[in-house]
Design a protein around this motif. Sequence first.
Motif, PDB file in Angstrom:
ATOM      1  N   PHE A  44       0.802  -1.522   0.043  1.00 30.00           N
ATOM      2  CA  PHE A  44      -0.144  -0.087  -0.123  1.00 30.00           C
ATOM      3  C   PHE A  44       0.902   1.431   0.246  1.00 30.00           C
ATOM      4  CE2 PHE A  44      -3.196  -2.633   2.563  1.00 30.00           C
ATOM      5  CZ  PHE A  44      -4.307  -2.983   1.009  1.00 30.00           C
ATOM      6  N   GLY A  45       2.557   0.959   0.678  1.00 25.60           N
ATOM      7  CA  GLY A  45       3.197   2.463   0.538  1.00 25.60           C
ATOM      8  C   GLY A  45       3.278   2.822  -0.166  1.00 25.60           C
ATOM      9  N   LEU A  46       3.758   1.517  -1.502  1.00 24.35           N
ATOM     10  CA  LEU A  46       4.147   1.656  -3.144  1.00 24.35           C
ATOM     11  C   LEU A  46       3.230   3.054  -3.718  1.00 24.35           C
ATOM     12  CD1 LEU A  46       5.984  -1.422  -3.960  1.00 24.35           C
ATOM     13  CD2 LEU A  46       7.257   0.437  -3.425  1.00 24.35           C
ATOM     14  N   VAL A  47       2.139   2.518  -3.280  1.00 25.11           N
ATOM     15  CA  VAL A  47       0.789   2.708  -4.472  1.00 25.11           C
ATOM     16  C   VAL A  47       0.528   4.499  -3.719  1.00 25.11           C
ATOM     17  CG1 VAL A  47      -1.902   2.520  -4.457  1.00 25.11           C
ATOM     18  CG2 VAL A  47      -0.915   1.188  -4.663  1.00 25.11           C
ATOM     19  N   HIS A  48       0.754   4.170  -2.586  1.00 23.08           N
ATOM     20  CA  HIS A  48       0.494   5.994  -1.741  1.00 23.08           C
ATOM     21  C   HIS A  48       1.745   6.175  -2.653  1.00 23.08           C
ATOM     22  CE1 HIS A  48      -2.763   5.733   1.242  1.00 23.08           C
ATOM     23  NE2 HIS A  48      -3.158   4.429   0.977  1.00 23.08           N
ATOM     24  N   GLY A  49       2.573   6.624  -2.801  1.00 26.02           N
ATOM     25  CA  GLY A  49       4.318   6.744  -2.865  1.00 26.02           C
ATOM     26  C   GLY A  49       3.771   7.450  -4.560  1.00 26.02           C
ATOM     27  N   LEU A  50       2.851   6.378  -5.615  1.00 22.25           N
ATOM     28  CA  LEU A  50       2.739   7.078  -6.650  1.00 22.25           C
ATOM     29  C   LEU A  50       2.003   8.142  -7.032  1.00 22.25           C
ATOM     30  CD1 LEU A  50       1.871   3.619  -8.765  1.00 22.25           C
ATOM     31  CD2 LEU A  50       4.059   4.948  -8.604  1.00 22.25           C
ATOM     32  N   GLY A  51       0.839   7.908  -5.742  1.00 21.65           N
ATOM     33  CA  GLY A  51      -0.309   9.088  -5.484  1.00 21.65           C
ATOM     34  C   GLY A  51       0.155  10.335  -4.739  1.00 21.65           C
ATOM     35  N   PHE A  52       1.892  10.446  -3.799  1.00 24.18           N
ATOM     36  CA  PHE A  52       2.078  11.702  -4.003  1.00 24.18           C
ATOM     37  C   PHE A  52       2.971  12.152  -5.355  1.00 24.18           C
ATOM     38  CE2 PHE A  52       2.222   9.965   0.550  1.00 24.18           C
ATOM     39  CZ  PHE A  52       1.495  10.713   1.138  1.00 24.18           C
ATOM     40  N   ALA A  53       3.569  11.351  -5.880  1.00 19.90           N
ATOM     41  CA  ALA A  53       4.277  11.952  -6.992  1.00 19.90           C
ATOM     42  C   ALA A  53       3.116  12.246  -7.894  1.00 19.90           C
ATOM     43  CB  ALA A  53       4.943  10.752  -7.776  1.00 19.90           C
ATOM     44  N   GLY A  54       2.056  11.685  -8.018  1.00 23.07           N
ATOM     45  CA  GLY A  54       0.973  12.996  -8.829  1.00 23.07           C
ATOM     46  C   GLY A  54       0.985  14.633  -9.095  1.00 23.07           C
ATOM     47  N   VAL A  55       0.969  14.205  -7.482  1.00 20.92           N
ATOM     48  CA  VAL A  55       1.221  15.792  -6.696  1.00 20.92           C
ATOM     49  C   VAL A  55       2.279  16.726  -6.837  1.00 20.92           C
ATOM     50  CG1 VAL A  55       0.623  17.163  -4.923  1.00 20.92           C
ATOM     51  CG2 VAL A  55      -0.512  15.646  -4.848  1.00 20.92           C
ATOM     52  N   LEU A  56       3.112  16.647  -6.898  1.00 15.46           N
ATOM     53  CA  LEU A  56       4.879  16.784  -6.639  1.00 15.46           C
ATOM     54  C   LEU A  56       4.907  16.746  -8.529  1.00 15.46           C
ATOM     55  CD1 LEU A  56       7.453  17.656  -5.400  1.00 15.46           C
ATOM     56  CD2 LEU A  56       8.059  14.899  -5.321  1.00 15.46           C
TER      57      LEU A  56
END
Length: 377
Positions: A287-299
């Motif tokens: 789940f952490g890997l998936v959430h990191g992809l979400g953070f990347a979209g913002v960044l």
Amino acid sequence: MIRLLLVWLLFAGAGLAHQIEEISISVVLDGDRVTAIAEADAAYMLPEFRGDEDVEAKDLAWLREQDPAGWRRIAGECEDYWRSCFRLKADGADLAWTLSVPDLAKEKPGFLEEGDPEDLPMLAVRIEAVLPPGASKLGIDWKEPFGVNLIVTTGEGASAETKPLVSGESAVVAERAADASEMRPAETSFAGWIRLGFVHILPEGVDHILFVLGLFLLVPRWKPLLQQTIVFTLAHSLSLAAAASGWVRFPSTPVEVLIAASIAWVGIENFWAKELGKGRLVLVGIFGLVHGLGFAGVLAELLPAGQPEKLPAALFGFNVGVEFGQITVLAMAFATFAWWGEKRFVWVKRIGSAAVALAGVILVVERLAGIDLVSFL
């Protein structure tokens, strides 16, 4: 107890009562003349459509249906909005500026024939000022009532610099070179990236808050909680770095659906999981890997294009801000519930996990169907 828990779980939604998350503005200096062009949602400029996510989003067809009197009102309300939120500074002193909405000043606005009717009703807002002689630093104060971020771009091409400002922030966005009339972009500070990462969790990251609370509700003790959060942090840091560097790419919608599903699963699993096990740690890592992809979209939306040398500082600062946000959520959860005692906390765990699971399911449905069922999610 139930009321307290629900207030805790829902408090983040109170800061999200708006239809947009950011406004982009580009700033240019020609000699001593400052010109800033902002891309603004015409509907958001009207007070009746601002601050309530239950209001249906407007499109270009809606803007075209307005009569000249309606367009004049939008222009007037637009000026009132920017006067209340936006300040220009020259070496720290207020700088007078004028505002116009060129398309609305035309007898036949260009948006009547240009653009798809289903597009957002975006208008270019032009802000102009004259930099006083001797002034070297151009600053912006941004204070938006519903927490919308202002994304400031200065310079062009490879020299462009993007500086995101959260509501309530002041920053120097450009500086005049000592031997020239041109402005050079001001570097985005490390602290600025930290601040943006924190704000992405508190108050804007309702989904990430729910996930962290789901971890807390399993076993509200520091040792098992630290094990879960360390695994989650390492995993989302890895995927955030890989995605922000362009090594991996995933469509945003599946990522957002998977984030919502992770929230639902954590809440559901809390009903039968008694202690932290290896299986839970593996899932938290995934789940952490998936959430990191979400953070990347913002960044990715905030980083200037074609400047990879600026990525490490932005990536690290944003990630630090995210961690501070998550730690703050956990600290507040501990301060609120951890002292209740094991017997009383059983009910907190059950009610809280049910709320987290329900919120996750709602988010899955919303993101799959593209609809809003609950405004604060």
